[in-house]
Write an enzyme that holds these catalytic residues in place. Structure first.
Site, PDB file in Angstrom:
ATOM      1  N   HIS A   1       0.844  -1.204   0.000  1.00 14.31           N
ATOM      2  CA  HIS A   1       0.000   0.000   0.000  1.00 14.31           C
ATOM      3  C   HIS A   1       0.876   1.250   0.000  1.00 14.31           C
ATOM      4  O   HIS A   1       1.337   1.705   1.050  1.00 14.31           O
ATOM      5  CB  HIS A   1      -0.904  -0.034   1.239  1.00 14.31           C
ATOM      6  CG  HIS A   1      -1.931   1.050   1.303  1.00 14.31           C
ATOM      7  ND1 HIS A   1      -3.289   0.807   1.367  1.00 14.31           N
ATOM      8  CD2 HIS A   1      -1.823   2.399   1.325  1.00 14.31           C
ATOM      9  CE1 HIS A   1      -3.955   1.945   1.434  1.00 14.31           C
ATOM     10  NE2 HIS A   1      -3.077   2.946   1.413  1.00 14.31           N
TER      11      HIS A   1
ATOM     12  N   HIS B   1      -9.805   1.894   0.042  1.00 12.44           N
ATOM     13  CA  HIS B   1      -9.604   2.479   1.372  1.00 12.44           C
ATOM     14  C   HIS B   1     -10.937   2.418   2.115  1.00 12.44           C
ATOM     15  O   HIS B   1     -11.955   2.892   1.608  1.00 12.44           O
ATOM     16  CB  HIS B   1      -9.174   3.935   1.261  1.00 12.44           C
ATOM     17  CG  HIS B   1      -7.733   4.122   0.895  1.00 12.44           C
ATOM     18  ND1 HIS B   1      -7.201   3.660  -0.268  1.00 12.44           N
ATOM     19  CD2 HIS B   1      -6.714   4.734   1.557  1.00 12.44           C
ATOM     20  CE1 HIS B   1      -5.910   3.976  -0.315  1.00 12.44           C
ATOM     21  NE2 HIS B   1      -5.589   4.626   0.776  1.00 12.44           N
TER      22      HIS B   1
ATOM     23  N   GLU C   1     -10.605   3.771   7.606  1.00  8.69           N
ATOM     24  CA  GLU C   1      -9.503   4.664   7.987  1.00  8.69           C
ATOM     25  C   GLU C   1     -10.172   5.854   8.680  1.00  8.69           C
ATOM     26  O   GLU C   1     -10.153   5.958   9.897  1.00  8.69           O
ATOM     27  CB  GLU C   1      -8.698   5.101   6.752  1.00  8.69           C
ATOM     28  CG  GLU C   1      -7.509   6.018   7.070  1.00  8.69           C
ATOM     29  CD  GLU C   1      -6.865   6.656   5.825  1.00  8.69           C
ATOM     30  OE1 GLU C   1      -7.500   6.699   4.757  1.00  8.69           O
ATOM     31  OE2 GLU C   1      -5.728   7.159   5.955  1.00  8.69           O
TER      32      GLU C   1
HETATM   33  N1  ADE Z   1      -4.358   9.201  -0.719  1.00  6.18           N
HETATM   34  C1  ADE Z   1      -3.096   9.245  -0.333  1.00  6.18           C
HETATM   35  N2  ADE Z   1      -2.996   8.819   0.939  1.00  6.18           N
HETATM   36  C2  ADE Z   1      -4.225   8.515   1.364  1.00  6.18           C
HETATM   37  C3  ADE Z   1      -4.785   8.030   2.564  1.00  6.18           C
HETATM   38  N3  ADE Z   1      -4.024   7.762   3.633  1.00  6.18           N
HETATM   39  N4  ADE Z   1      -6.097   7.832   2.637  1.00  6.18           N
HETATM   40  C4  ADE Z   1      -6.860   8.093   1.584  1.00  6.18           C
HETATM   41  N5  ADE Z   1      -6.383   8.549   0.411  1.00  6.18           N
HETATM   42  C5  ADE Z   1      -5.095   8.756   0.310  1.00  6.18           C
HETATM   43 ZN    ZN Z   2      -3.571   4.990   1.330  1.00 13.84          ZN
END
Ligand code: ADE
Ligand code: ZN
Length: 328
Positions: A12, A192, A195
């Site tokens: 990632h 993603h 998060e």
């Molecule tokens: N683009 C780059 N880094 C990211 C992250 N941590 N979360 C979502 N999009 C991203």
């Molecule tokens: Zn990312």
């Protein structure tokens, strides 16, 4: 044994997010673009929070506007990764930042990136594969363009499709068309989730997008049923602890849920996300995990096996990387 010296597999990594600030400053200087507002006086990237991070990231991308820029960037990234012991890496490439979603431009950028990856493999013994990513806050229509670019270049090198960007914009399901298009082209899928979104975002990604890996996914820990579902389905998490700490999800490594997820039986892997933004490297991630949770060489060997099994590459590449792992 110093765990920082172990070989590493990274799944990632955002290509533009891996650009060292000095590299972006140099391009800004060459192109006479004023980017002074995105750097601190010590030269590092300057951002307050996640949404400001995305703004700074996109500002830096303004000077990455030719295939040659991406050729240079790719070489710089892979040299740095190899110095940190990475032997296999998957990078997120966005047609939005490589030609604005136009297929012919995307092919030119991709060809420059692949040339650089071949050169780096010869010089530094590191293998790179590309995962095309759409950017969530650019919206579902733009995601279709990215998926089309991904589908048209799917093969041994572009092996996956995914989505980054602001998880609080829209819903995972809004991007179903793009993920279906990529799946039909034979690409493996990640997005993603979990998060900045909670467990429901991870659930939606599984239900609506049918992903086999999740970028981050760590907030699944808030829902025990979801943790079981991840285990039952064999979904692998691309966990980026250092990124999560800098962006304020968890105050420090010690309180990061990666160890709990792993101990529960979830397949976890470790990556840097956007290393210079988060003042990290794969070496540092290993050191911090060793310090916080006492992970040793055996734990990292298991981590690498999980990553290699979940890697979006063909079996010949997997075998090659396996041999490289065993050699070190
Ligand atoms: N683009 C780059 N880094 C990211 C992250 N941590 N979360 C979502 N999009 C991203
Ligand atoms: Zn990312």
């Amino acid at each position: 044994m110093n765990v920082a010296e172990l070989p590493k597999i990274e799944l990632h990594l955002h290509h533009e997010g891996a650009a060292p600030p000095a590299f972006i400053r140099q391009l800004a200087h060459e192109k006479r673009v004023d980017l002074s507002g995105i750097f601190k006086s010590n030269g590092s990237y300057d951002f307050r929070d996640f949404s400001h991070f995305l703004n700074v990231y996109e500002a830096a991308c303004q000077v990455l506007n030719s295939p040659e820029d991406f050729r240079r960037l790719t070489l710089a990234i892979l040299e740095e990764s190899a110095e940190n012991g990475v032997i296999y890496s998957e990078t997120f490439l966005s047609p939005d930042f490589c030609g604005g979603g136009d297929l012919s431009a995307w092919k030119d950028y991709l060809s420059a990136i692949q040339d650089a990856a071949e050169e780096a493999e010869r010089k530094f013994e590191i293998t790179l594969r590309g995962v095309v990513t759409c950017v969530r806050h650019f919206g579902p229509e733009q995601s279709k363009r990215s998926a089309y670019c991904a589908a048209e270049t799917a093969g041994d090198w572009i092996t996956g499709f995914g989505m980054g960007g602001n998880e609080s914009v829209g819903a995972q399901a809004d991007y179903k068309w793009a993920f279906d298009c990529a799946r039909e082209a034979g690409l493996q899928l990640t997005t993603h989730a979990g998060e900045f979104g909670g467990p429901e975002s991870v659930r939606d990604a599984i239900r609506h997008l049918g992903v086999e890996r999740i970028g981050h996914g760590v907030r699944a820990i808030e829902d025990p049923d979801l943790v079981h579902e991840l285990i039952d389905r064999g979904i692998t998490l691309e966990v980026c602890p250092g990124s999560n700490v800098v962006l304020g999800l968890y105050p420090e490594f010690d309180s990061h849920p990666i160890a709990k997820l792993r101990d529960a039986g979830v397949k976890v892997t470790v990556s840097t996300d956007d290393p210079p933004f988060f003042h990290t490297t794969m070496r540092r991630e290993y050191e911090m995990l060793h310090q916080a949770f006492g992970w040793d060489a055996e734990d990292f060997a298991a981590l690498n096996n999980t990553a290699l099994e979940a890697a979006f590459c063909d079996d010949a590449t997997r075998e090659k990387v396996k041999k490289r792992l065993e050699k070190q």
